[in-house]
Design a protein around this motif. Structure first.
Motif, mmCIF file in Angstrom:
data_model
loop_
_atom_site.group_PDB
_atom_site.id
_atom_site.type_symbol
_atom_site.label_atom_id
_atom_site.label_comp_id
_atom_site.label_asym_id
_atom_site.label_seq_id
_atom_site.Cartn_x
_atom_site.Cartn_y
_atom_site.Cartn_z
ATOM 1 N N VAL A 69 -0.878 -2.701 5.090
ATOM 2 C CA VAL A 69 0.733 -3.000 5.072
ATOM 3 C C VAL A 69 1.099 -2.198 4.078
ATOM 4 N N LEU A 70 2.338 -1.377 4.223
ATOM 5 C CA LEU A 70 2.953 -0.651 3.288
ATOM 6 C C LEU A 70 4.270 -1.318 2.869
ATOM 7 N N LEU A 71 4.408 -1.127 1.410
ATOM 8 C CA LEU A 71 5.715 -1.985 0.698
ATOM 9 C C LEU A 71 6.421 -0.958 0.024
ATOM 10 N N HIS A 72 7.618 -0.718 0.531
ATOM 11 C CA HIS A 72 8.262 0.487 0.001
ATOM 12 C C HIS A 72 9.182 -0.162 -1.378
ATOM 13 N N GLY A 73 9.727 0.928 -2.019
ATOM 14 C CA GLY A 73 10.389 0.682 -3.250
ATOM 15 C C GLY A 73 11.801 0.205 -3.064
ATOM 16 N N ALA A 74 12.666 -0.245 -4.357
ATOM 17 C CA ALA A 74 13.957 -0.703 -4.128
ATOM 18 C C ALA A 74 14.705 0.585 -3.761
ATOM 19 N N PHE B 73 1.865 10.753 6.960
ATOM 20 C CA PHE B 73 1.211 9.850 6.264
ATOM 21 C C PHE B 73 0.443 8.655 6.823
ATOM 22 N N VAL B 74 1.367 8.054 7.722
ATOM 23 C CA VAL B 74 0.670 6.683 8.820
ATOM 24 C C VAL B 74 -0.217 7.420 9.552
ATOM 25 N N ALA B 75 0.226 8.560 10.320
ATOM 26 C CA ALA B 75 -0.827 9.014 10.959
ATOM 27 C C ALA B 75 -2.225 9.419 10.628
ATOM 28 N N ARG B 76 -2.197 9.993 9.487
ATOM 29 C CA ARG B 76 -3.370 10.278 8.710
ATOM 30 C C ARG B 76 -4.165 9.091 8.445
ATOM 31 N N LEU B 77 -3.650 7.987 8.062
ATOM 32 C CA LEU B 77 -4.312 6.549 7.884
ATOM 33 C C LEU B 77 -4.844 5.920 9.053
ATOM 34 N N VAL B 78 -4.040 6.182 10.181
ATOM 35 C CA VAL B 78 -4.460 5.809 11.670
ATOM 36 C C VAL B 78 -5.927 6.410 12.004
ATOM 37 N N ALA B 79 -5.666 7.920 11.741
ATOM 38 C CA ALA B 79 -6.734 8.814 12.267
ATOM 39 C C ALA B 79 -8.018 8.315 11.439
ATOM 40 N N GLY B 80 -7.855 7.644 10.212
ATOM 41 C CA GLY B 80 -8.952 7.278 9.402
ATOM 42 C C GLY B 80 -9.535 6.077 9.640
ATOM 43 N N GLY B 81 -9.061 5.353 10.801
ATOM 44 C CA GLY B 81 -9.579 4.351 11.388
ATOM 45 C C GLY B 81 -8.846 2.892 10.741
ATOM 46 N N ARG B 82 -7.517 3.041 10.372
ATOM 47 C CA ARG B 82 -6.663 1.976 9.889
ATOM 48 C C ARG B 82 -5.489 1.728 10.967
ATOM 49 N N GLN B 83 -5.165 0.365 10.977
ATOM 50 C CA GLN B 83 -4.012 0.278 11.729
ATOM 51 C C GLN B 83 -2.868 -0.183 10.441
ATOM 52 N N VAL B 84 -1.805 0.347 10.744
ATOM 53 C CA VAL B 84 -0.816 0.611 9.648
ATOM 54 C C VAL B 84 0.635 -0.221 9.965
ATOM 55 N N VAL B 85 0.951 -1.257 9.159
ATOM 56 C CA VAL B 85 2.229 -1.785 9.334
ATOM 57 C C VAL B 85 3.089 -1.417 8.322
ATOM 58 N N VAL C 252 -0.756 -1.407 0.594
ATOM 59 C CA VAL C 252 -0.389 -0.119 -0.433
ATOM 60 C C VAL C 252 1.132 -0.122 -0.742
ATOM 61 N N ALA C 253 1.400 -0.093 -1.917
ATOM 62 C CA ALA C 253 2.778 -0.522 -2.356
ATOM 63 C C ALA C 253 3.403 0.666 -3.358
ATOM 64 N N MET C 254 4.505 0.830 -3.402
ATOM 65 C CA MET C 254 5.445 1.742 -4.366
ATOM 66 C C MET C 254 6.269 0.921 -5.100
ATOM 67 N N SER C 255 6.453 0.915 -6.626
ATOM 68 C CA SER C 255 7.318 0.668 -7.366
ATOM 69 C C SER C 255 7.771 -0.801 -7.178
ATOM 70 N N GLN C 256 8.992 -1.209 -6.817
ATOM 71 C CA GLN C 256 9.263 -2.533 -6.685
ATOM 72 C C GLN C 256 8.316 -3.216 -5.387
ATOM 73 N N GLY C 257 7.799 -2.472 -4.623
ATOM 74 C CA GLY C 257 6.938 -2.915 -3.943
ATOM 75 C C GLY C 257 5.534 -3.267 -4.341
ATOM 76 N N SER C 258 5.089 -2.504 -5.710
ATOM 77 C CA SER C 258 4.050 -2.718 -6.423
ATOM 78 C C SER C 258 4.180 -4.054 -6.893
ATOM 79 N N ALA C 259 5.343 -4.241 -7.409
ATOM 80 C CA ALA C 259 5.620 -5.700 -8.163
ATOM 81 C C ALA C 259 5.162 -6.719 -7.159
ATOM 82 N N VAL C 260 6.097 -6.675 -5.868
ATOM 83 C CA VAL C 260 5.732 -7.698 -4.665
ATOM 84 C C VAL C 260 4.225 -7.823 -4.517
ATOM 85 N N ALA C 261 3.725 -6.771 -4.278
ATOM 86 C CA ALA C 261 2.168 -6.981 -4.157
ATOM 87 C C ALA C 261 1.390 -7.374 -5.063
#
Length: 285
Positions: A26-31, A42-54, A98-107
């Motif tokens: 699950v990807l958490l974006h920033g403010a 980026f999402v497609a490469r994670l999927v190609a690596g055997g992950r589902q991505v939300v 997987v999180a960025m900035s404010q998303g990292s605080a949320v995570a």
């Protein structure tokens, strides 16, 4: 395909990619951002690596529930509860965040307050605890960022598409690292404008919300594997923030991305970052 889900009393706009049987990221974006901040490739490469991505729009972002600009009716703990409830609603049990900035605080808050929903954390553009909490022992922001915060920045004329696009691109410039990819940022800005009904709220409200009680002293409670990336040229949270965050969490690892600012993994880092994320999220529930 994007769809809206009723989650924790609000509507969240969600996109789910990949095989539902694969481990979920699950990807958490920033403010001030939305799900499109995580690029399609980026999402497609994670999927190609055997992950589902939300990836999803948080409150006041993209196509999710929004509030009048200047009047957010939620705090960081609500965003953490939203993420945990979304994982449950999607039937994922646990997810890798997987999180960025404010998303990292949320995570961090999801891992502390809803630990049963988290398999691993990958944090970038992060600081230990919440943004706005006092941490005098950590490196200060760059002078240019302090000057920006010291003066109220006028917003764009939201009726003028060209002005809004220029504003979105130029607002990223102070946070960039060694490379400022104006063409890529402008293309992303066009997507943001085209899919965001309440852009004024997206660019205002996430910066006004209550960070809640400081939680830096609780970070030792996080019991899942944690990987921290920090931009070597991050002017908002210099590398010492990522190092302090990793030091506070048992077993956490920190990696510095040289020349990277306060920005979601630039394309030039993907060959390093994506394999690291895939390895970090492998063979765990």
């Amino acid at each position: 395909m994007e769809r809206k889900l009723a989650v924790n009393g609000v509507e969240l706009n969600v996109e789910r990619s990949g095989d539902a049987g694969d481990p979920a990221i699950v990807l958490l974006h920033g403010a001030g951002q939305s799900l499109v901040a995580w690029e399609d490739e980026f999402v497609a490469r994670l999927v190609a690596g055997g992950r589902q991505v939300v990836r999803f729009d948080s409150r006041d972002a993209g196509r999710s529930t929004s509030y009048p600009a200047g009047e957010p009716k939620y705090g960081l703990t609500d965003l953490a509860a939203d993420a945990a409830a979304l994982i449950e609603t999607l039937g994922l049990d646990r997810a890798h965040l997987v999180a960025m900035s404010q998303g990292s605080a949320v995570a961090q808050l999801v891992a502390l307050d809803h630990p049963g929903r988290v398999a691993t954390l990958t944090l970038t553009g992060a600081t230990p605890g919440g943004p706005g909490h006092e941490s005098p022992d950590l490196p200060p922001m760059a002078d240019e960022i302090l000057a920006l915060f010291a003066e109220e920045q006028p917003g764009p004329d939201f009726s003028d598409r060209a002005a809004v696009l220029d504003y979105l691109v130029e607002s990223e410039r102070p946070y960039a690292g060694a490379v400022f990819d104006e063409a890529a940022l402008r293309a992303m800005a066009e997507r943001v404008v085209d899919r965001t009904p309440n852009l004024a709220a997206q660019l205002t409200n996430p910066f006004l919300i209550d960070a809640g009680r400081p939680w830096r002293e609780r970070l030792g409670e996080i019991a899942v594997p944690v990987l921290v990336f920090q931009g070597g040229a991050d002017p908002l949270f210099p590398p010492g923030h990522g190092q302090a965050l990793a030091a506070a969490i048992p077993g956490a690892r920190a990696r510095v991305l040289e020349g990277v600012g306060h920005e979601i993994f630039p394309r030039r880092t993907w060959d390093e970052v994506i394999p690291a994320i895939l390895a970090h999220t492998a063979a765990r529930p």
